[in-house]
Design a protein around this motif. Structure first.
Motif, PDB file in Angstrom:
ATOM      1  N   UNK A  25       0.836  -1.195   0.000  1.00  3.64           N
ATOM      2  CA  UNK A  25       0.000   0.000   0.000  1.00  3.64           C
ATOM      3  C   UNK A  25       0.870   1.244   0.000  1.00  3.64           C
ATOM      4  N   UNK A  26       1.972   1.211   0.761  1.00  2.64           N
ATOM      5  CA  UNK A  26       2.859   2.361   0.827  1.00  2.64           C
ATOM      6  C   UNK A  26       3.487   2.690  -0.506  1.00  2.64           C
ATOM      7  N   UNK A  27       3.907   1.657  -1.263  1.00  2.00           N
ATOM      8  CA  UNK A  27       4.499   1.887  -2.576  1.00  2.00           C
ATOM      9  C   UNK A  27       3.475   2.506  -3.516  1.00  2.00           C
ATOM     10  N   UNK A  28       2.253   1.997  -3.480  1.00  2.00           N
ATOM     11  CA  UNK A  28       1.205   2.541  -4.346  1.00  2.00           C
ATOM     12  C   UNK A  28       0.930   4.001  -4.002  1.00  2.00           C
ATOM     13  N   UNK A  83       5.520  -1.120 -16.982  1.00  2.00           N
ATOM     14  CA  UNK A  83       6.952  -1.401 -16.940  1.00  2.00           C
ATOM     15  C   UNK A  83       7.618  -0.655 -15.793  1.00  2.00           C
ATOM     16  N   UNK A  84       7.314   0.624 -15.679  1.00  2.00           N
ATOM     17  CA  UNK A  84       7.926   1.453 -14.646  1.00  2.00           C
ATOM     18  C   UNK A  84       7.497   1.001 -13.264  1.00  2.00           C
ATOM     19  N   UNK A  85       6.209   0.842 -13.064  1.00  2.00           N
ATOM     20  CA  UNK A  85       5.696   0.551 -11.731  1.00  2.00           C
ATOM     21  C   UNK A  85       6.131  -0.828 -11.232  1.00  2.00           C
ATOM     22  N   UNK A  86       6.162  -1.818 -12.122  1.00  2.00           N
ATOM     23  CA  UNK A  86       6.572  -3.160 -11.705  1.00  2.00           C
ATOM     24  C   UNK A  86       8.013  -3.172 -11.222  1.00  2.00           C
ATOM     25  N   UNK A  87       8.906  -2.556 -11.997  1.00  2.00           N
ATOM     26  CA  UNK A  87      10.320  -2.519 -11.617  1.00  2.00           C
ATOM     27  C   UNK A  87      10.542  -1.652 -10.386  1.00  2.00           C
ATOM     28  N   UNK A  88       9.844  -0.530 -10.320  1.00  2.00           N
ATOM     29  CA  UNK A  88       9.954   0.385  -9.188  1.00  2.00           C
ATOM     30  C   UNK A  88       9.538  -0.308  -7.894  1.00  2.00           C
ATOM     31  N   UNK A  89       8.401  -0.983  -7.924  1.00  2.00           N
ATOM     32  CA  UNK A  89       7.907  -1.662  -6.721  1.00  2.00           C
ATOM     33  C   UNK A  89       8.852  -2.772  -6.283  1.00  2.00           C
ATOM     34  N   UNK A  90       9.369  -3.534  -7.237  1.00  2.00           N
ATOM     35  CA  UNK A  90      10.299  -4.619  -6.895  1.00  2.00           C
ATOM     36  C   UNK A  90      11.571  -4.070  -6.268  1.00  2.00           C
ATOM     37  N   UNK A  91      12.048  -2.922  -6.775  1.00  2.00           N
ATOM     38  CA  UNK A  91      13.283  -2.331  -6.252  1.00  2.00           C
ATOM     39  C   UNK A  91      13.103  -1.804  -4.833  1.00  2.00           C
ATOM     40  N   UNK A  92      11.863  -1.484  -4.458  1.00  8.58           N
ATOM     41  CA  UNK A  92      11.602  -0.973  -3.107  1.00  8.58           C
ATOM     42  C   UNK A  92      11.161  -2.068  -2.139  1.00  8.58           C
ATOM     43  N   UNK A 236      19.395   6.149   3.896  1.00  5.56           N
ATOM     44  CA  UNK A 236      19.168   4.867   3.207  1.00  5.56           C
ATOM     45  C   UNK A 236      17.848   4.830   2.446  1.00  5.56           C
ATOM     46  N   UNK A 237      16.784   5.393   3.030  1.00  2.00           N
ATOM     47  CA  UNK A 237      15.485   5.399   2.357  1.00  2.00           C
ATOM     48  C   UNK A 237      15.517   6.258   1.093  1.00  2.00           C
ATOM     49  N   UNK A 238      16.149   7.421   1.194  1.00  2.00           N
ATOM     50  CA  UNK A 238      16.243   8.292   0.031  1.00  2.00           C
ATOM     51  C   UNK A 238      17.060   7.670  -1.082  1.00  2.00           C
ATOM     52  N   UNK A 239      18.173   7.038  -0.725  1.00  2.00           N
ATOM     53  CA  UNK A 239      19.008   6.394  -1.730  1.00  2.00           C
ATOM     54  C   UNK A 239      18.289   5.203  -2.373  1.00  2.00           C
ATOM     55  N   UNK A 240      17.526   4.466  -1.579  1.00  2.50           N
ATOM     56  CA  UNK A 240      16.760   3.342  -2.126  1.00  2.50           C
ATOM     57  C   UNK A 240      15.729   3.837  -3.133  1.00  2.50           C
ATOM     58  N   UNK A 241      15.089   4.946  -2.818  1.00 10.78           N
ATOM     59  CA  UNK A 241      14.100   5.512  -3.742  1.00 10.78           C
ATOM     60  C   UNK A 241      14.772   5.990  -5.025  1.00 10.78           C
ATOM     61  N   UNK A 242      15.907   6.631  -4.885  1.00 11.91           N
ATOM     62  CA  UNK A 242      16.646   7.096  -6.059  1.00 11.91           C
ATOM     63  C   UNK A 242      16.975   5.928  -6.990  1.00 11.91           C
ATOM     64  N   UNK A 243      17.487   4.836  -6.411  1.00  8.19           N
ATOM     65  CA  UNK A 243      17.833   3.661  -7.218  1.00  8.19           C
ATOM     66  C   UNK A 243      16.587   3.047  -7.858  1.00  8.19           C
ATOM     67  N   UNK A 244      15.493   3.020  -7.107  1.00  8.47           N
ATOM     68  CA  UNK A 244      14.262   2.419  -7.634  1.00  8.47           C
ATOM     69  C   UNK A 244      13.722   3.212  -8.814  1.00  8.47           C
TER      70      UNK A 244
END
Length: 273
Positions: A25-28, A83-92, A236-244
């Protein structure tokens, strides 16, 4: 959220871990706050223009209506979004999105996103982009505090490197599409060499574009806002979001670039016959 091929995001507040269901839910919710659907729509418009220019440069008569239809089909906004959302969610996966959500729900977070989207739309006009580039070139870094603040933000998020690698990977995918489609005969090493041949030029152009884009996007922010944003980006959270974000959009650009290569190859060879 910044993108040319780029997005640098950052945030932090002290929150405890969340469960798997809450994280989904948070990712969405985070994607909603980042207005990723609007970002993808702007990228689609950029892609349609790029596809038109590509046809003009590589196909007789620009490819005509057949090529225009191919490009429209390739830049399908729903497919791009998936494409974007699937990869983004998996990365987070496993990342606590609560502090990210809280930040981008704030007034500052929403002003950041609105500024980036507005500038992205503005830059659909090459003339407007050039105006912003020239405005940046005329600024004195010693008397413009925002330049130093934005430079720190760019360094913290490795925006130049991430974007250059993204562009080079997209180039590689395009040449792979041309080769797989039979339009060119190149080995893997030759494709890699060709894809990376423009690295130095791309790096210089990307740096200039980033400054022009970010100065325009964040014109309503103060240097203090940027300092806070940059400090948060190092968490760490900001860097994870950047990578995602980079992972999601790079995946999309890679598939689109490969598809463009295949389509150019198919139509170009058909017209030769």
């Amino acid at each position: 959220m910044v993108r040319r091929l780029l997005l640098g995001i950052m945030v932090w507040l002290a929150w405890g871990p969340v469960g798997y269901a809450d994280d989904v839910t948070g990712v969405a919710r985070l994607m909603q706050l980042l207005r990723m659907d609007e970002t993808v729509e702007v990228m689609r418009l950029e892609g349609l223009k790029f596809g038109h220019d590509l046809g003009r440069d590589m196909l007789p008569g620009g490819g005509g209506t057949v090529w225009a239809t191919q490009v429209e089909r390739l830049y399908d906004v729903d497919r791009m979004q998936r494409l974007v959302e699937t990869t983004f969610a998996a990365a987070l996966d496993g990342v606590d999105t609560a502090p990210l959500t809280m930040f981008f729900a704030s007034d500052l977070g929403q002003r950041i996103i609105e500024g980036e989207l507005s500038t992205r739309r503005l830059f659909l006009s090459p003339e407007e982009e050039q105006v912003a580039r020239e405005a940046f070139s005329q600024l004195d870094p010693d008397t413009t505090p925002m330049i130093a603040a934005i430079a720190a933000y760019m360094r913290t998020n490795d925006l130049v490197d991430y974007n250059v690698v993204g562009v080079m990977n997209a180039n590689y995918a395009f040449y792979r599409g041309l080769a797989d489609g039979g339009m060119i005969q190149m080995s893997e090493d030759e494709i890699l060499s060709e894809a990376w041949a423009s690295e130095a030029e791309t790096r210089t152009d990307t740096r200039e574009w980033l400054f022009a884009y970010l100065l325009q996007s964040y014109s309503g922010l103060t240097p203090e806002d940027m300092t806070r944003y940059t400090e948060l980006s190092a968490t760490p959270e900001g860097q994870a979001l950047n990578r995602a974000l980079f992972a999601g959009f790079d995946q999309m650009y890679g598939e689109l670039s490969f598809g463009l290569g295949l389509a150019i190859s198919a139509q170009g060879q058909g017209e030769e016959l």
